[in-house]
Design a protein around this motif. Structure first.
Motif, PDB file in Angstrom:
ATOM      1  N   ARG A  84       0.843  -1.207   0.000  1.00 33.27           N
ATOM      2  CA  ARG A  84       0.000   0.000   0.000  1.00 33.27           C
ATOM      3  C   ARG A  84       0.870   1.247   0.000  1.00 33.27           C
ATOM      4  NH1 ARG A  84      -4.880   0.019   4.278  1.00 33.27           N
ATOM      5  NH2 ARG A  84      -4.934   2.220   3.780  1.00 33.27           N
ATOM      6  N   GLY A  85       0.589   2.110  -0.931  1.00 32.74           N
ATOM      7  CA  GLY A  85       1.342   3.344  -1.043  1.00 32.74           C
ATOM      8  C   GLY A  85       2.605   3.205  -1.870  1.00 32.74           C
ATOM      9  N   ARG A  86       2.955   1.982  -2.173  1.00 33.82           N
ATOM     10  CA  ARG A  86       4.119   1.751  -3.017  1.00 33.82           C
ATOM     11  C   ARG A  86       3.684   1.309  -4.416  1.00 33.82           C
ATOM     12  NH1 ARG A  86       5.436   0.405   2.142  1.00 33.82           N
ATOM     13  NH2 ARG A  86       7.387   1.294   2.910  1.00 33.82           N
ATOM     14  N   ASN A  88       0.352   1.735  -5.371  1.00 33.92           N
ATOM     15  CA  ASN A  88      -0.860   2.481  -5.714  1.00 33.92           C
ATOM     16  C   ASN A  88      -0.738   3.892  -5.143  1.00 33.92           C
ATOM     17  OD1 ASN A  88      -1.542   2.288  -2.935  1.00 33.92           O
ATOM     18  ND2 ASN A  88      -2.587   0.348  -3.301  1.00 33.92           N
ATOM     19  N   GLU A  89      -1.798   4.659  -5.231  1.00 41.96           N
ATOM     20  CA  GLU A  89      -1.764   6.067  -4.817  1.00 41.96           C
ATOM     21  C   GLU A  89      -2.136   6.272  -3.345  1.00 41.96           C
ATOM     22  OE1 GLU A  89      -0.671   8.583  -6.810  1.00 41.96           O
ATOM     23  OE2 GLU A  89      -0.183   6.959  -8.187  1.00 41.96           O
ATOM     24  N   GLU A  90      -2.316   5.204  -2.579  1.00 34.63           N
ATOM     25  CA  GLU A  90      -2.672   5.332  -1.171  1.00 34.63           C
ATOM     26  C   GLU A  90      -1.459   5.755  -0.343  1.00 34.63           C
ATOM     27  OE1 GLU A  90      -5.319   2.126   0.390  1.00 34.63           O
ATOM     28  OE2 GLU A  90      -4.916   1.206  -1.559  1.00 34.63           O
ATOM     29  N   ASP A  91      -1.717   6.071   0.938  1.00 31.70           N
ATOM     30  CA  ASP A  91      -0.628   6.404   1.845  1.00 31.70           C
ATOM     31  C   ASP A  91       0.116   5.139   2.256  1.00 31.70           C
ATOM     32  OD1 ASP A  91      -1.307   9.115   1.900  1.00 31.70           O
ATOM     33  OD2 ASP A  91      -2.629   8.878   3.628  1.00 31.70           O
ATOM     34  N   ILE A  92       1.405   5.273   2.494  1.00 29.90           N
ATOM     35  CA  ILE A  92       2.185   4.162   3.041  1.00 29.90           C
ATOM     36  C   ILE A  92       1.732   3.956   4.479  1.00 29.90           C
ATOM     37  CG2 ILE A  92       4.495   3.498   3.821  1.00 29.90           C
ATOM     38  CD1 ILE A  92       5.590   4.796   1.272  1.00 29.90           C
ATOM     39  N   VAL A  93       1.404   2.712   4.833  1.00 21.66           N
ATOM     40  CA  VAL A  93       0.910   2.423   6.182  1.00 21.66           C
ATOM     41  C   VAL A  93       1.891   1.619   7.017  1.00 21.66           C
ATOM     42  CG1 VAL A  93      -1.527   2.620   5.557  1.00 21.66           C
ATOM     43  CG2 VAL A  93      -0.381   0.398   5.382  1.00 21.66           C
ATOM     44  N   THR A  94       2.925   1.053   6.392  1.00 25.72           N
ATOM     45  CA  THR A  94       3.923   0.306   7.149  1.00 25.72           C
ATOM     46  C   THR A  94       5.245   0.289   6.391  1.00 25.72           C
ATOM     47  OG1 THR A  94       4.436  -1.786   8.277  1.00 25.72           O
ATOM     48  CG2 THR A  94       3.279  -1.954   6.175  1.00 25.72           C
ATOM     49  N   HIS A  95       6.303   0.183   7.164  1.00 30.13           N
ATOM     50  CA  HIS A  95       7.628   0.010   6.572  1.00 30.13           C
ATOM     51  C   HIS A  95       8.122  -1.413   6.795  1.00 30.13           C
ATOM     52  CE1 HIS A  95       8.142   4.166   5.443  1.00 30.13           C
ATOM     53  NE2 HIS A  95       7.713   4.526   6.640  1.00 30.13           N
ATOM     54  N   ALA A  96       7.265  -2.262   7.352  1.00 31.57           N
ATOM     55  CA  ALA A  96       7.639  -3.642   7.680  1.00 31.57           C
ATOM     56  C   ALA A  96       7.139  -4.605   6.617  1.00 31.57           C
ATOM     57  CB  ALA A  96       7.068  -4.028   9.040  1.00 31.57           C
ATOM     58  N   ARG A  97       8.044  -5.376   6.099  1.00 32.11           N
ATOM     59  CA  ARG A  97       7.687  -6.441   5.160  1.00 32.11           C
ATOM     60  C   ARG A  97       7.266  -7.670   5.958  1.00 32.11           C
ATOM     61  NH1 ARG A  97      10.175  -5.561  -0.477  1.00 32.11           N
ATOM     62  NH2 ARG A  97       8.415  -6.898  -0.831  1.00 32.11           N
ATOM     63  N   ALA A  98       6.886  -8.727   5.270  1.00 36.31           N
ATOM     64  CA  ALA A  98       6.499  -9.976   5.929  1.00 36.31           C
ATOM     65  C   ALA A  98       7.629 -10.462   6.826  1.00 36.31           C
ATOM     66  CB  ALA A  98       6.163 -11.041   4.887  1.00 36.31           C
ATOM     67  N   GLY A  99       7.275 -10.796   8.066  1.00 37.46           N
ATOM     68  CA  GLY A  99       8.252 -11.271   9.029  1.00 37.46           C
ATOM     69  C   GLY A  99       8.985 -10.169   9.767  1.00 37.46           C
ATOM     70  N   GLU A 100       8.721  -8.906   9.417  1.00 35.67           N
ATOM     71  CA  GLU A 100       9.407  -7.776  10.040  1.00 35.67           C
ATOM     72  C   GLU A 100       8.519  -6.982  10.977  1.00 35.67           C
ATOM     73  OE1 GLU A 100      10.849  -5.462   6.752  1.00 35.67           O
ATOM     74  OE2 GLU A 100      12.392  -6.937   6.229  1.00 35.67           O
ATOM     75  N   SER A 101       7.319  -7.486  11.249  1.00 35.06           N
ATOM     76  CA  SER A 101       6.363  -6.789  12.112  1.00 35.06           C
ATOM     77  C   SER A 101       6.022  -7.660  13.319  1.00 35.06           C
ATOM     78  CB  SER A 101       5.078  -6.491  11.326  1.00 35.06           C
ATOM     79  OG  SER A 101       4.067  -6.019  12.200  1.00 35.06           O
ATOM     80  N   TYR A 102       5.866  -7.026  14.464  1.00 38.37           N
ATOM     81  CA  TYR A 102       5.440  -7.766  15.655  1.00 38.37           C
ATOM     82  C   TYR A 102       4.045  -8.355  15.460  1.00 38.37           C
ATOM     83  CZ  TYR A 102       9.600  -6.320  18.139  1.00 38.37           C
ATOM     84  OH  TYR A 102      10.913  -6.157  18.514  1.00 38.37           O
ATOM     85  N   HIS A 103       3.270  -7.796  14.536  1.00 36.30           N
ATOM     86  CA  HIS A 103       1.958  -8.384  14.193  1.00 36.30           C
ATOM     87  C   HIS A 103       2.116  -9.821  13.697  1.00 36.30           C
ATOM     88  CE1 HIS A 103      -0.893  -5.005  14.445  1.00 36.30           C
ATOM     89  NE2 HIS A 103       0.091  -4.228  14.020  1.00 36.30           N
ATOM     90  N   ASN A 104       3.183 -10.096  12.959  1.00 33.83           N
ATOM     91  CA  ASN A 104       3.397 -11.424  12.379  1.00 33.83           C
ATOM     92  C   ASN A 104       3.665 -12.492  13.428  1.00 33.83           C
ATOM     93  OD1 ASN A 104       5.258  -9.758   9.828  1.00 33.83           O
ATOM     94  ND2 ASN A 104       3.144 -10.404   9.676  1.00 33.83           N
ATOM     95  N   TYR A 105       3.924 -12.073  14.660  1.00 32.39           N
ATOM     96  CA  TYR A 105       4.253 -13.010  15.744  1.00 32.39           C
ATOM     97  C   TYR A 105       3.222 -12.990  16.870  1.00 32.39           C
ATOM     98  CZ  TYR A 105       8.455 -12.798  13.024  1.00 32.39           C
ATOM     99  OH  TYR A 105       9.340 -12.840  11.967  1.00 32.39           O
ATOM    100  N   GLY A 106       2.074 -12.339  16.621  1.00 30.56           N
ATOM    101  CA  GLY A 106       1.017 -12.293  17.630  1.00 30.56           C
ATOM    102  C   GLY A 106       1.348 -11.406  18.807  1.00 30.56           C
ATOM    103  N   LEU A 107       2.231 -10.421  18.594  1.00 29.48           N
ATOM    104  CA  LEU A 107       2.676  -9.567  19.684  1.00 29.48           C
ATOM    105  C   LEU A 107       2.245  -8.110  19.515  1.00 29.48           C
ATOM    106  CD1 LEU A 107       6.324 -10.969  20.057  1.00 29.48           C
ATOM    107  CD2 LEU A 107       4.263 -11.647  21.313  1.00 29.48           C
ATOM    108  N   ALA A 108       1.350  -7.841  18.553  1.00 28.41           N
ATOM    109  CA  ALA A 108       0.925  -6.460  18.305  1.00 28.41           C
ATOM    110  C   ALA A 108      -0.532  -6.416  17.861  1.00 28.41           C
ATOM    111  CB  ALA A 108       1.809  -5.814  17.235  1.00 28.41           C
ATOM    112  N   VAL A 109      -1.152  -5.275  18.149  1.00 27.21           N
ATOM    113  CA  VAL A 109      -2.512  -4.999  17.681  1.00 27.21           C
ATOM    114  C   VAL A 109      -2.570  -3.543  17.235  1.00 27.21           C
ATOM    115  CG1 VAL A 109      -3.620  -6.701  19.203  1.00 27.21           C
ATOM    116  CG2 VAL A 109      -3.391  -4.342  19.980  1.00 27.21           C
ATOM    117  N   ASP A 110      -3.572  -3.241  16.435  1.00 24.19           N
ATOM    118  CA  ASP A 110      -3.897  -1.863  16.086  1.00 24.19           C
ATOM    119  C   ASP A 110      -5.291  -1.586  16.629  1.00 24.19           C
ATOM    120  OD1 ASP A 110      -1.514  -1.571  14.717  1.00 24.19           O
ATOM    121  OD2 ASP A 110      -2.401  -1.953  12.754  1.00 24.19           O
TER     122      ASP A 110
END
Length: 185
Positions: A84-86, A88-110
């Motif tokens: 997203r944002g890369r 298409n024309e939307e805003d960038i919402v993350t700089h983390a790729r797969a495996g680079e976010s605490y979300h990917n390990y069940g340790l984060a929420v929004d």
């Protein structure tokens, strides 16, 4: 010359041996579990889930309705968000790729806030409980009291909806298979 070479090699061997002993000690005395690379995480870490439930209850006590908009993410979901944002024309919402976010390990929420009209909003200035403080920041303070790191405190890329518990583990350690114990908070 031969004596200096022998002396240097001896010290290198000693240093390597001490390093190996230290590494072995760390492996046997780590409070973190290491899992195999085929592990699939299917839910939030139990301590994170408990803290989320408490967050929602405490926010409700001060007339703020918190809505968890995102929790565990698959690698595919993370890559889609990264695009997203890369792509298409939307805003960038993350700089983390797969495996680079605490979300990917069940340790984060929004999170977001449900306003008095029942709409889910991301307005960080909204004061629905009319106490003179933005609800968003009240929720962030409750979350930090529960042990979360808040994305609003991040340097560089401020991520107001983001809450994470790292348990002292870096993304690199998580990628290597280390996980916090289920019973530790």
């Amino acid at each position: 010359m031969k004596a200096i070479k022998h002396f240097t090699l001896s010290w290198i061997a000693i240093i390597l041996f001490i390093g190996l002993l230290f590494w072995l000690y760390q492996q046997t005395n780590s409070s973190y579990e290491r899992v195999d690379g085929e592990e699939t995480i299917s839910e939030l870490h139990p301590a994170v889930q408990e803290a989320v439930d408490t967050l929602i209850d405490r926010a409700d006590d001060i007339d703020i309705e918190v809505v968890i908009t995102d929790g565990l993410r698959t690698e595919e979901e993370q890559e889609t968000l990264y695009a997203r944002g890369r792509e298409n024309e939307e805003d960038i919402v993350t700089h983390a790729r797969a495996g680079e976010s605490y979300h990917n390990y069940g340790l984060a929420v929004d999170y977001a806030i449900r306003n008095n009209d029942g709409e889910i909003i991301w307005d960080i200035h909204y004061d629905g409980n009319n106490n003179g403080e933005p609800d968003w920041f009240e929720v962030a303070e409750i979350a930090k009291d529960l042990g979360f790191e808040w994305g609003g405190d991040f340097n560089g890329f401020t991520d107001y909806p983001h809450l994470q518990m790292t348990f002292g583990l870096s993304i690199s350690e998580l990628q290597q298979g280390y996980r916090p114990p289920d019973e530790e908070k």
